[in-house]
Design a protein around this motif. Structure first.
Motif, PDB file in Angstrom:
ATOM      1  N   LYS A   2       0.822  -1.211   0.000  1.00 26.34           N
ATOM      2  CA  LYS A   2       0.000   0.000   0.000  1.00 26.34           C
ATOM      3  C   LYS A   2       0.853   1.257   0.000  1.00 26.34           C
ATOM      4  N   SER A   3       2.000   1.192   0.648  1.00 27.51           N
ATOM      5  CA  SER A   3       2.871   2.374   0.728  1.00 27.51           C
ATOM      6  C   SER A   3       3.409   2.781  -0.646  1.00 27.51           C
ATOM      7  N   GLU A   7      -4.047   2.400  -1.817  1.00 29.41           N
ATOM      8  CA  GLU A   7      -5.054   1.575  -1.141  1.00 29.41           C
ATOM      9  C   GLU A   7      -5.587   0.435  -2.009  1.00 29.41           C
ATOM     10  N   ASP A   8      -5.597   0.610  -3.319  1.00 31.24           N
ATOM     11  CA  ASP A   8      -6.126  -0.428  -4.217  1.00 31.24           C
ATOM     12  C   ASP A   8      -5.012  -1.319  -4.772  1.00 31.24           C
ATOM     13  N   CYS A   9      -3.944  -1.497  -3.994  1.00 34.47           N
ATOM     14  CA  CYS A   9      -2.763  -2.241  -4.461  1.00 34.47           C
ATOM     15  C   CYS A   9      -3.070  -3.693  -4.825  1.00 34.47           C
TER      16      CYS A   9
END
Length: 96
Positions: A2-3, A7-9
């Motif tokens: 996510k980093s 958020e939609d990784c």
């Protein structure tokens, strides 16, 4: 992660790598740990990319690819990028 990808990784989004003009976006090599970066970059990186592109082009030109419904695609924690339960797809040959 996510980093890195947001958020939609975990979502399959090929458009992440395609610009508004339809060209490929450049992403820094450090985001793809499979081949390492810097002076320790994998010697086979370019060859593997060429083979991957030829295989993808052959499949796309000759088949319709569809993910099998209900099959959960999960990454497997490994140095090699693979799926925990495989990635089941249905290939339908294009009419010639």
């Amino acid at each position: 992660m996510k980093s890195i990808w947001g958020e939609d990784c975990m979502d399959f989004k090929p458009e992440r790598w395609i610009s508004a003009e339809g060209r490929l976006k450049h992403e820094p090599s450090y985001k793809f740990p499979a081949f390492n970066v810097g002076p320790r970059t994998c010697l086979g990186k370019e060859m593997s990319f060429s083979q991957m592109k030829m295989l993808a082009l052959t499949i796309i030109c000759h088949y319709h690819v569809e993910l099998v419904e209900g099959h959960h695609v999960l990454p497997y924690g490994s140095v090699l990028f693979k799926m925990k339960n495989g990635m089941k797809v249905k290939l339908t040959k294009h009419a010639e």
